[in-house]
Structure formats: C-alpha cells, structure tokens
Design a protein around this motif. Structure first.
Motif, PDB file in Angstrom:
ATOM      1  N   PHE A   9      17.054  92.905 -26.655  1.00 58.13           N
ATOM      2  CA  PHE A   9      16.817  92.401 -27.885  1.00 58.13           C
ATOM      3  C   PHE A   9      15.732  94.057 -28.966  1.00 58.13           C
ATOM      4  O   PHE A   9      16.412  93.747 -29.911  1.00 58.13           O
ATOM      5  CB  PHE A   9      15.221  91.756 -27.411  1.00 58.13           C
ATOM      6  CG  PHE A   9      16.333  90.014 -27.085  1.00 58.13           C
ATOM      7  CD1 PHE A   9      17.591  89.346 -27.546  1.00 58.13           C
ATOM      8  CD2 PHE A   9      15.150  89.479 -26.004  1.00 58.13           C
ATOM      9  CE1 PHE A   9      17.496  88.414 -26.992  1.00 58.13           C
ATOM     10  CE2 PHE A   9      15.518  88.516 -25.851  1.00 58.13           C
ATOM     11  CZ  PHE A   9      17.234  87.989 -25.997  1.00 58.13           C
ATOM     12  N   GLU A  47      21.242  93.115 -29.238  1.00 58.26           N
ATOM     13  CA  GLU A  47      22.239  92.012 -29.133  1.00 58.26           C
ATOM     14  C   GLU A  47      21.358  90.820 -28.210  1.00 58.26           C
ATOM     15  O   GLU A  47      20.649  91.107 -27.234  1.00 58.26           O
ATOM     16  CB  GLU A  47      23.075  92.941 -27.711  1.00 58.26           C
ATOM     17  CG  GLU A  47      23.978  93.739 -28.143  1.00 58.26           C
ATOM     18  CD  GLU A  47      24.579  94.358 -27.002  1.00 58.26           C
ATOM     19  OE1 GLU A  47      24.589  93.111 -25.665  1.00 58.26           O
ATOM     20  OE2 GLU A  47      25.350  95.673 -27.332  1.00 58.26           O
ATOM     21  N   ASN A  48      22.030  90.026 -28.324  1.00 63.41           N
ATOM     22  CA  ASN A  48      21.535  88.633 -28.075  1.00 63.41           C
ATOM     23  C   ASN A  48      21.935  88.609 -25.875  1.00 63.41           C
ATOM     24  O   ASN A  48      22.798  89.075 -25.978  1.00 63.41           O
ATOM     25  CB  ASN A  48      22.069  87.749 -28.650  1.00 63.41           C
ATOM     26  CG  ASN A  48      21.151  86.605 -29.147  1.00 63.41           C
ATOM     27  OD1 ASN A  48      19.896  86.482 -29.818  1.00 63.41           O
ATOM     28  ND2 ASN A  48      22.239  86.557 -31.177  1.00 63.41           N
ATOM     29  N   HIS A  56      23.418  86.708 -23.006  1.00 63.03           N
ATOM     30  CA  HIS A  56      24.231  85.014 -22.681  1.00 63.03           C
ATOM     31  C   HIS A  56      24.185  84.815 -21.203  1.00 63.03           C
ATOM     32  O   HIS A  56      24.022  85.428 -20.005  1.00 63.03           O
ATOM     33  CB  HIS A  56      25.574  84.958 -22.608  1.00 63.03           C
ATOM     34  CG  HIS A  56      26.476  85.973 -24.199  1.00 63.03           C
ATOM     35  ND1 HIS A  56      26.269  85.040 -25.336  1.00 63.03           N
ATOM     36  CD2 HIS A  56      26.670  87.033 -24.678  1.00 63.03           C
ATOM     37  CE1 HIS A  56      26.667  85.983 -26.476  1.00 63.03           C
ATOM     38  NE2 HIS A  56      26.161  87.085 -26.025  1.00 63.03           N
ATOM     39  N   THR A  82      22.812  81.565 -25.555  1.00 63.31           N
ATOM     40  CA  THR A  82      23.156  82.349 -26.467  1.00 63.31           C
ATOM     41  C   THR A  82      21.402  82.918 -26.432  1.00 63.31           C
ATOM     42  O   THR A  82      21.333  81.048 -26.884  1.00 63.31           O
ATOM     43  CB  THR A  82      24.318  82.603 -27.082  1.00 63.31           C
ATOM     44  OG1 THR A  82      25.115  82.771 -26.731  1.00 63.31           O
ATOM     45  CG2 THR A  82      23.632  83.954 -27.700  1.00 63.31           C
ATOM     46  N   THR A  83      20.768  83.098 -26.156  1.00 65.80           N
ATOM     47  CA  THR A  83      19.699  83.603 -26.693  1.00 65.80           C
ATOM     48  C   THR A  83      19.624  83.338 -28.385  1.00 65.80           C
ATOM     49  O   THR A  83      20.395  84.129 -28.882  1.00 65.80           O
ATOM     50  CB  THR A  83      18.321  84.224 -25.810  1.00 65.80           C
ATOM     51  OG1 THR A  83      19.504  85.431 -26.650  1.00 65.80           O
ATOM     52  CG2 THR A  83      18.958  84.139 -24.331  1.00 65.80           C
ATOM     53  N   LYS A  84      18.602  83.161 -28.327  1.00 65.95           N
ATOM     54  CA  LYS A  84      17.941  83.189 -29.889  1.00 65.95           C
ATOM     55  C   LYS A  84      16.860  84.544 -30.244  1.00 65.95           C
ATOM     56  O   LYS A  84      15.752  84.539 -30.013  1.00 65.95           O
ATOM     57  CB  LYS A  84      16.989  82.173 -30.586  1.00 65.95           C
ATOM     58  CG  LYS A  84      17.511  82.275 -32.140  1.00 65.95           C
ATOM     59  CD  LYS A  84      17.018  80.589 -33.010  1.00 65.95           C
ATOM     60  CE  LYS A  84      16.952  81.052 -34.211  1.00 65.95           C
ATOM     61  NZ  LYS A  84      16.247  79.315 -34.623  1.00 65.95           N
ATOM     62  N   LYS A  85      17.337  85.622 -30.328  1.00 64.86           N
ATOM     63  CA  LYS A  85      16.532  86.705 -30.303  1.00 64.86           C
ATOM     64  C   LYS A  85      15.527  87.205 -30.715  1.00 64.86           C
ATOM     65  O   LYS A  85      14.448  87.835 -30.489  1.00 64.86           O
ATOM     66  CB  LYS A  85      17.837  88.617 -30.022  1.00 64.86           C
ATOM     67  CG  LYS A  85      18.082  88.331 -31.613  1.00 64.86           C
ATOM     68  CD  LYS A  85      19.075  89.227 -31.824  1.00 64.86           C
ATOM     69  CE  LYS A  85      19.587  89.877 -33.272  1.00 64.86           C
ATOM     70  NZ  LYS A  85      19.978  90.783 -33.765  1.00 64.86           N
ATOM     71  N   SER A  97      11.903  79.411 -27.271  1.00 65.48           N
ATOM     72  CA  SER A  97      13.238  80.017 -26.840  1.00 65.48           C
ATOM     73  C   SER A  97      13.748  79.421 -25.855  1.00 65.48           C
ATOM     74  O   SER A  97      15.076  79.430 -26.563  1.00 65.48           O
ATOM     75  CB  SER A  97      12.598  81.283 -26.698  1.00 65.48           C
ATOM     76  OG  SER A  97      11.887  81.400 -25.532  1.00 65.48           O
TER      77      SER A  97
END
Length: 230
Positions: A89, A94-95, A97, A102-105, A165
């Motif tokens: 992050f 980048e996010n 996986h 997928t994460t929400k950075k 998150s």
C-alpha cells in the motif's frame, strides 16, 4: 514532589506501560483477522490466511489437524505451509489479493496511519511522565495524561477502521476465474491486544489527569486524620 505522590505517578505509569506493551504487540503482529475456507471432503488440505496492518500470510493446512466439529479451515496457528508477504500500500500503491478478493487500500492505509500515530502520541506521553519523575516538571503531568488518553482513543479508532477494511475485502470479489471460494472470518488475538491496549491507555490517561488536578475546594474543610476539628 512528595514520596506519596511520586508513588502514585509510578503506579499509573506501570499501568500505562502494560497498555503500551499490548499496543506495540498488536500493531507489530499480523493476527488481527483470520480468513478461513470451508473444508473440502475430497482433499487432504485446506487453505487459511491471517493478516494485520502490514503483512498477510496464507497457509495450507492438513485437514487432519483441524479440530473436530469445525466446518472451516483453521485456526491459523496450526502448523502448515505458510507464504507471508508485506502489503504494498505504501510502496507501489498496489492492492493485495487474497482468495480472489481484493483489499481496499485506502481503508487499510488509514488504519495503519492511525495506529502509528497512536504509538507516536503514546511515546510522547511516556516522555512527559519520565520528565515529571526525573526533573520534577509536574506541569507535564497534564500533557502526559492527554497523550495517553488520545493514544488509547487512536488505537481503538484504528481497530474500527480495520474492521471496515475486512468487510470491504469480503465484498470485493473478483469476477475473473477461478471462482472465489466461500470464506468466513474471525478476529484473532492481535486485535484483542489492541482493544485491551486502547482501554488501558485511556484508563492510565484518566489516572494521570486525576493526579494533575488541583485539590478540590472542599479539602480545606475536611480535618486530617489525627487532627481534631476546631
């Protein structure tokens, strides 16, 4: 400063040191939440993951090691083949996986920044109390009280942002193959340490604030022990 007052300050500092230790342990470890897939009867292994503010680890566990009566893989502390990576992050942006999710950075970044800010304010509070005990600068007692109370609040806010998150991660399923497996999640011991740290730090800040307050207006009216009232 009287020995009695100094002893009370040291006792409150001991309390806050427990909260500080728990806070550092929580922020520095990656057992905030565990992600568990469901066991597949046709396979001898199953997948699980655990993550924190900075790092995530995926593990392949033997189903024979999973406690009986448990439908999902885990707990993550079981021995197995682990693959740990740090989040990107703050470097490449980048996010991450995890299990086709997928994460929400932005939310993860906010949780990490708030946690680090809480540790910084906590360190400032420790410095203030040390100056009170070593140099007799009692005016810093109130500053230390505010710092400890604020640091505890920031740690708790960081935990709540992290919970958001996790919910965002569970909802951001990739439409691309392979199909995302069904997941469950459970919060782990690192997050428990964070909750304890936040509450203890706020309690310690309250203790320092009480010690910093001047005597109440009623204290001259109360006779001391062993002294007869006029």
């Amino acid at each position: 400063m009287t020995p009695e007052r100094e002893g009370k300050i040291k006792l409150a500092l001991l309390l806050t040191s427990v909260g500080a230790t728990l806070a550092v342990l929580a922020v520095g470890t990656e057992f905030w939440v565990e992600l568990n897939t469901y066991q597949d009867n046709g396979s001898a292994v199953c997948d699980a993951a655990h993550l924190g503010l900075w790092k995530m680890c995926t593990k392949r566990l033997w189903q024979a090691d999973v406690p009986a009566g448990r439908d999902t893989c885990g707990p993550a502390e079981l021995p197995g083949e682990a693959n740990c990576t740090y989040f990107k992050f703050f470097t490449t942006g980048e996010n991450a996986h995890i299990f086709q999710r997928t994460t929400k950075k932005e939310v993860n970044q906010a949780a990490a920044v708030i946690a680090v800010l809480g540790l910084a304010v906590m360190a400032l509070g420790c410095l203030c109390i040390i100056m009170v005990l070593s140099k007799g600068a009692e005016f810093l007692l109130r500053v230390g009280a505010v710092c400890f109370g604020l640091s505890g609040l920031l740690v708790l806010v960081s935990l709540e942002v992290f919970r958001h998150s996790v919910r965002a991660l569970m909802q951001r399923v990739s439409p691309e193959p392979p199909v995302a497996p069904a997941l469950t999640y459970e919060y782990s011991w690192s997050l428990g340490c964070g909750v304890g740290a936040g509450l203890i730090l706020m309690l310690g800040g309250g203790c320092f604030l009480l010690l910093a307050l001047p005597p109440g207006p009623w204290s001259p009216l109360c006779p001391k022990w062993g002294q007869r009232a006029p």
